[in-house]
Write a protein that holds these residues in place. Structure first.
Motif, PDB file in Angstrom:
ATOM      1  N   PHE A 214     -10.798  -1.996   1.247  1.00 58.41           N
ATOM      2  CA  PHE A 214     -10.053  -0.808   1.706  1.00 58.41           C
ATOM      3  C   PHE A 214     -10.680   0.470   1.136  1.00 58.41           C
ATOM      4  O   PHE A 214     -10.007   1.242   0.437  1.00 58.41           O
ATOM      5  CB  PHE A 214      -8.581  -0.908   1.275  1.00 58.41           C
ATOM      6  CG  PHE A 214      -7.900  -2.170   1.750  1.00 58.41           C
ATOM      7  CD1 PHE A 214      -7.466  -2.296   3.058  1.00 58.41           C
ATOM      8  CD2 PHE A 214      -7.720  -3.242   0.880  1.00 58.41           C
ATOM      9  CE1 PHE A 214      -6.836  -3.462   3.497  1.00 58.41           C
ATOM     10  CE2 PHE A 214      -7.104  -4.415   1.313  1.00 58.41           C
ATOM     11  CZ  PHE A 214      -6.661  -4.527   2.625  1.00 58.41           C
TER      12      PHE A 214
ATOM     13  N   HIS B 117       5.287 -11.789  -1.071  1.00 56.07           N
ATOM     14  CA  HIS B 117       5.002 -10.363  -0.969  1.00 56.07           C
ATOM     15  C   HIS B 117       5.809  -9.781   0.196  1.00 56.07           C
ATOM     16  O   HIS B 117       5.504 -10.050   1.362  1.00 56.07           O
ATOM     17  CB  HIS B 117       3.498 -10.245  -0.694  1.00 56.07           C
ATOM     18  CG  HIS B 117       2.986  -8.861  -0.599  1.00 56.07           C
ATOM     19  ND1 HIS B 117       2.889  -8.020  -1.682  1.00 56.07           N
ATOM     20  CD2 HIS B 117       2.523  -8.146   0.456  1.00 56.07           C
ATOM     21  CE1 HIS B 117       2.373  -6.868  -1.304  1.00 56.07           C
ATOM     22  NE2 HIS B 117       2.157  -6.912  -0.005  1.00 56.07           N
TER      23      HIS B 117
ATOM     24  N   LYS C  18       1.929   1.951  -3.601  1.00 58.10           N
ATOM     25  CA  LYS C  18       0.910   2.768  -4.278  1.00 58.10           C
ATOM     26  C   LYS C  18       1.154   4.234  -3.886  1.00 58.10           C
ATOM     27  O   LYS C  18       1.114   5.154  -4.694  1.00 58.10           O
ATOM     28  CB  LYS C  18      -0.507   2.350  -3.843  1.00 58.10           C
ATOM     29  CG  LYS C  18      -0.800   0.825  -3.883  1.00 58.10           C
ATOM     30  CD  LYS C  18      -2.235   0.515  -3.447  1.00 58.10           C
ATOM     31  CE  LYS C  18      -2.485  -0.855  -2.811  1.00 58.10           C
ATOM     32  NZ  LYS C  18      -2.166  -2.039  -3.523  1.00 58.10           N
TER      33      LYS C  18
ATOM     34  N   ARG D 114       0.849  -1.208   0.000  1.00 59.67           N
ATOM     35  CA  ARG D 114       0.000   0.000   0.000  1.00 59.67           C
ATOM     36  C   ARG D 114       0.879   1.251   0.000  1.00 59.67           C
ATOM     37  O   ARG D 114       0.485   2.292  -0.502  1.00 59.67           O
ATOM     38  CB  ARG D 114      -0.969  -0.020   1.195  1.00 59.67           C
ATOM     39  CG  ARG D 114      -0.351   0.147   2.537  1.00 59.67           C
ATOM     40  CD  ARG D 114      -1.282  -0.319   3.646  1.00 59.67           C
ATOM     41  NE  ARG D 114      -1.489  -1.756   3.577  1.00 59.67           N
ATOM     42  CZ  ARG D 114      -2.300  -2.452   4.359  1.00 59.67           C
ATOM     43  NH1 ARG D 114      -2.993  -1.842   5.280  1.00 59.67           N
ATOM     44  NH2 ARG D 114      -2.422  -3.756   4.212  1.00 59.67           N
TER      45      ARG D 114
END
Ligand code: GCU
Length: 416
Positions: free
Chosen positions: A302, A396, A259, A256
């Motif tokens: 989210f 990840h 991003k 996140r």
């Protein structure tokens, strides 16, 4: 090591929230390349009114601002403005930290303006072996500054979150987590290479809490825009420090925060390089592929990350007036680096690579070669021209393997 309940809770709470689980149960991601629907990407070099963009001048004056406006209105909400008043003070420093190898500084920031009365702490390590100003990586952390290194002097983070069982608001503080996230912050490696590291606990900047953060319809800023605002406020401070080279500030983020780094770099020209680590849906991966996490799913799980308008695209991603390649192209002419991991199919590694490839035309306007390869490279065969990409083997995460690639890439660009 003594484990406090809160220490364990902090980690568990981040890993699986109940909201996430229930949404994931209903959602079945596609992991079959054969089922990726046919799609047409919007052309970054065609304006909304159909005009073709053929020069970097027109890109900068017309198309780039149009795209930033579109991403702000339809996806993230605008990054909050800052009044320009930024109060900051050094809370603690040690010029002989980490066995004399680094100058550690802990700085309190109190930005004014639309950011409200927020206060957050920046942790900075600057290598001692280098004379003169050094380049710096800004990489926000997920669980508090004290989790990035066992250094006992790092202030312990305290933040508000929710009890995953009861949903009640609680204050978390966790001495036990000190150094727990060192795998994501190989500070000694970074320092040895002559780079400084700046980190902030992202929830100190803005809460990551779907219950507390209600996003209205329209284009009001979501959490990602607030975190991006945090990257810029840290840049404000770093730019004033004589030991930091303000021309060499790298925005890096994982997941996140990947991003976030992309959106922050799109808005802040002071980012010299922008790096997206496993940022996936809403970051570097092409939404139109609908592989792994989708726009519909991310909006359900989210909703507070994005603005209200983004919810419109959950059921029809082809209506989006842009895609991830255009988010990446907003870094141009500065280099952008995208990294994926083989076991991170949720983030669609191939979609991340294809977005980078499709950002090439914007770099070509500047006579720059984005990336040369048209096929996704094999695992652990990093590629770079002006931009860079690698596919790490594994899950990840943000690991030393990734950092070494970023350091090599930054060396290649900064030391030209
Ligand atoms: C979830 C989410 C992703 C995000 C990730 C993270 O998996 O679906 O979009 O990147 O959390 O930030 O860790």
């Amino acid at each position: 090591m003594r484990r406090t309940i809160l220490g364990v809770f902090a980690v568990v709470c981040f890993a699986v929230s109940p909201a996430l689980l229930s949404a994931q149960e209903k959602f079945v991601p596609n992991y079959d390349e054969a089922k990726v629907p046919a799609y047409t990407l919007p052309d970054p070099l065609v304006m909304q009114d159909g005009t073709k963009v053929t020069t970097s001048d027109v890109w900068e004056k017309s198309r780039r601002p149009e795209l930033v406006e579109l991403f702000a209105r339809e996806m993230f909400g605008p990054v909050p403005a800052n009044s320009g008043k930024l109060t900051w003070s050094v809370l603690e420093e040690d010029e002989k930290a980490l066995e004399g190898t680094a100058h550690r500084i802990q700085i309190e920031l109190k930005p004014d303006g639309d950011g409200g009365d927020r206060r957050f702490e920046l942790l900075l390590y600057i290598p001692n072996q280098v004379k003169g100003p050094v380049p710096v990586f800004i990489n926000f952390n997920f669980l508090g500054n004290h989790t990035v290194h066992p250094d006992p002097a790092i202030h312990v983070a305290t933040w508000r979150s929710r009890d995953p069982k009861t949903g009640e608001a609680v204050v978390l503080t966790s001495e036990i987590a000190r150094g727990d996230r060192i795998r994501r912050f190989p500070i000694e490696v970074i320092l040895k290479r002559g780079y400084a590291l700046a980190t902030v606990h992202y929830q100190a900047v803005y809460p990551d809490d779907a219950k507390a953060v209600k996003i209205p319809e329209g284009s009001e800023a979501g959490a990602i825009s607030h975190w991006a605002w945090g990257y810029s406020r840290v840049t404000d401070v770093l730019s004033q420090l004589p030991k930091i080279d303000r021309e060499k500030i790298v925005f890096l983020g994982h997941s996140r925060l990947g991003k976030t780094a992309l959106w922050a770099g799109a808005n802040d020209p002071r980012a010299a390089i922008v790096i997206s680590n496993d940022s996936g849906c809403g970051g570097a991966s092409l939404a139109r592929r609908q592989y792994g996490e989708t726009v519909g799913r991310i909006n359900d799980a989210f909703p507070h990350w994005f603005c209200g308008n983004y919810k419109k695209y959950g059921n029809d991603v082809n209506q989006l007036p842009f895609d991830a390649h255009e988010l990446l192209s907003l870094t141009a002419p500065r280099p952008v680096y995208v990294a994926s991991a083989t076991e991170d199919q949720w983030a669609d590694p191939k979609g991340e690579f294809l977005a980078l490839l499709n950002a090439n035309p914007v770099y070509q306007l500047y006579g720059l070669e984005g990336i040369r390869e048209t096929e996704q490279p094999a695992p652990e065969k990093p590629i770079s021209a002006h931009n860079g990409y690698h596919l790490r083997v594994g899950k990840h995460d943000l690991l030393e393997y990734d950092w070494v690639r970023y350091l090599d890439f930054a060396d290649g660009y900064f030391k030209k």
